[in-house]
Design a protein around this motif. Structure first.
Motif, PDB file in Angstrom:
ATOM      1  N   ASP A  93      -6.913  20.387 -14.094  1.00  0.00           N
ATOM      2  CA  ASP A  93      -6.666  19.989 -12.603  1.00  0.00           C
ATOM      3  C   ASP A  93      -5.170  19.247 -12.716  1.00  0.00           C
ATOM      4  OD1 ASP A  93      -6.558  18.654 -10.475  1.00  0.00           O
ATOM      5  OD2 ASP A  93      -8.468  17.692 -10.750  1.00  0.00           O
ATOM      6  N   ASP A  94      -4.183  19.949 -12.183  1.00  0.00           N
ATOM      7  CA  ASP A  94      -2.875  19.506 -12.119  1.00  0.00           C
ATOM      8  C   ASP A  94      -2.621  18.768 -11.007  1.00  0.00           C
ATOM      9  OD1 ASP A  94      -2.196  20.773 -14.639  1.00  0.00           O
ATOM     10  OD2 ASP A  94      -1.367  22.586 -13.349  1.00  0.00           O
ATOM     11  N   ARG A  95      -3.337  18.249 -10.286  1.00  0.00           N
ATOM     12  CA  ARG A  95      -3.320  17.274  -8.918  1.00  0.00           C
ATOM     13  C   ARG A  95      -2.698  15.769  -9.468  1.00  0.00           C
ATOM     14  NH1 ARG A  95      -8.701  18.264  -5.917  1.00  0.00           N
ATOM     15  NH2 ARG A  95      -9.463  17.903  -7.749  1.00  0.00           N
ATOM     16  N   GLU A  96      -3.429  15.525 -10.298  1.00  0.00           N
ATOM     17  CA  GLU A  96      -3.022  13.999 -10.917  1.00  0.00           C
ATOM     18  C   GLU A  96      -3.170  13.987 -12.340  1.00  0.00           C
ATOM     19  OE1 GLU A  96      -5.290   9.844 -10.016  1.00  0.00           O
ATOM     20  OE2 GLU A  96      -4.748  10.777  -8.174  1.00  0.00           O
ATOM     21  N   VAL A  97      -2.198  13.823 -13.061  1.00  0.00           N
ATOM     22  CA  VAL A  97      -2.116  14.081 -14.433  1.00  0.00           C
ATOM     23  C   VAL A  97      -1.418  12.785 -15.271  1.00  0.00           C
ATOM     24  CG1 VAL A  97      -2.021  16.503 -14.262  1.00  0.00           C
ATOM     25  CG2 VAL A  97       0.082  15.145 -14.557  1.00  0.00           C
ATOM     26  N   VAL A  98      -1.530  12.838 -16.518  1.00  0.00           N
ATOM     27  CA  VAL A  98      -0.730  11.827 -17.423  1.00  0.00           C
ATOM     28  C   VAL A  98      -0.212  12.692 -18.445  1.00  0.00           C
ATOM     29  CG1 VAL A  98      -0.940   9.962 -18.873  1.00  0.00           C
ATOM     30  CG2 VAL A  98      -2.586   9.979 -17.114  1.00  0.00           C
ATOM     31  N   GLY A  99       1.306  12.287 -18.534  1.00  0.00           N
ATOM     32  CA  GLY A  99       2.213  13.085 -19.621  1.00  0.00           C
ATOM     33  C   GLY A  99       1.937  12.364 -20.952  1.00  0.00           C
ATOM     34  N   TYR A 100       2.162  13.466 -21.906  1.00  0.00           N
ATOM     35  CA  TYR A 100       2.256  13.031 -23.367  1.00  0.00           C
ATOM     36  C   TYR A 100       3.385  13.600 -24.234  1.00  0.00           C
ATOM     37  CZ  TYR A 100      -2.545  12.145 -21.773  1.00  0.00           C
ATOM     38  OH  TYR A 100      -3.587  11.751 -20.896  1.00  0.00           O
ATOM     39  N   ALA A 101       4.329  12.929 -24.774  1.00  0.00           N
ATOM     40  CA  ALA A 101       5.223  13.346 -25.654  1.00  0.00           C
ATOM     41  C   ALA A 101       5.167  12.794 -26.742  1.00  0.00           C
ATOM     42  CB  ALA A 101       6.551  13.111 -25.165  1.00  0.00           C
TER      43      ALA A 101
END
Length: 266
Positions: free
Chosen positions: A253-261
């Motif tokens: 689900d790409d509508r509401e995500v958290v990013g991680y690096a």
């Protein structure tokens, strides 16, 4: 003693299962482990961020001591809180606080001895199983940072570097941070790339300014900038992205995500 508050929820509470998962994530490192000054890694539930964290930790040799800096999500306690003594438990083992180095860091970086800020904070705890697996017997200096100006960030970073130099020992610097929060994946990737570009440029002030200018919800920008300042003072030459992902890569689900690096400072 700091008990593992989030074990069994954000990562496995059973030590055998926890180590199996850590080993799986570490095995995804793209290169063999080598010397490094620091690691920048995420701290969400492992089902979402664990592979990114593991890929970064798997690239580095971990010395006997690590200084781990995290953001203060809870608002509890001091804005510059160091846990000065004792032990942080992880399932099946524990990591002793390096009291000698903690005292040096407290004095040089102007930190405040405060365990309260750490009691309900998840972002440092989630780094420890990776560190413990990479270096059994590791000792740590846990630091939790709240709202600070860039002038204060730079002063803390330089103080940490002075303390590490005074210790005369190799120390791994760790910054705990997630990237953009709760926005569409395309927007998250675009905004996070702006922050990643500043990290790879080894530009702590530029990172701080970019996050503010573009309203990037990078929760650990303050500890990350501190670690970048300290690493530069200690002679690090560069920063390299190891892996980036979003929660949407797991959920679909790409509508509401958290990013991680995950990045390595070398």
């Amino acid at each position: 003693i700091r008990e593992p508050v989030f074990a069994g929820r954000w990562y496995p509470g059973n030590p055998v299962e926890m180590n199996r998962v850590v080993d799986e994530y570490l095995s995804e490192a793209p290169v063999e482990p080598g010397a490094a000054f620091g690691v920048i890694a995420p701290h969400a539930g492992w089902v979402y961020s664990g592979r990114v964290a593991g890929a970064a930790y798997g690239c580095v040799n971990v010395p006997a001591t690590a200084i781990v800096m995290c953001p203060n999500h809870t608002g509890m306690g001091s804005q510059r809180a160091i846990w000065p003594v004792g032990e942080w438990k992880v399932p099946g083992s524990g990591l002793e606080v390096d009291m000698e180095l903690a005292d040096l860091v407290t004095a040089e970086a102007g930190l405040e001895s405060d365990t309260f800020a750490h009691m309900r904070e998840h972002s440092l705890e989630l780094q420890l199983p990776f560190l413990a697996r990479r270096r059994p017997g590791l000792s740590i200096v846990p630091i939790c940072l709240g709202r600070l100006s860039y002038k204060e960030i730079a002063a803390i970073g330089r103080g940490v570097a002075r303390a590490v130099k005074a210790s005369g020992r190799p120390v791994l610097l760790v910054a705990s941070t997630d990237m953009s929060h709760h926005i569409p994946a395309k927007t998250a990737r675009e905004l996070d790339q702006k922050a990643i570009d500043r990290m790879e440029a080894f530009d702590p002030k530029g990172l701080f300014d970019t996050v503010r200018r573009h309203s990037i919800t990078m929760c650990g920008v303050i500890p990350t900038a501190c670690v970048l300042v300290a690493a530069r003072e200690l002679g690090a030459a560069g920063v390299k992205l190891v892996r980036y992902a979003t929660s949407g890569d797991v959920t679909g689900d790409d509508r509401e995500v958290v990013g991680y690096a995950g990045l390595v400072i070398g």
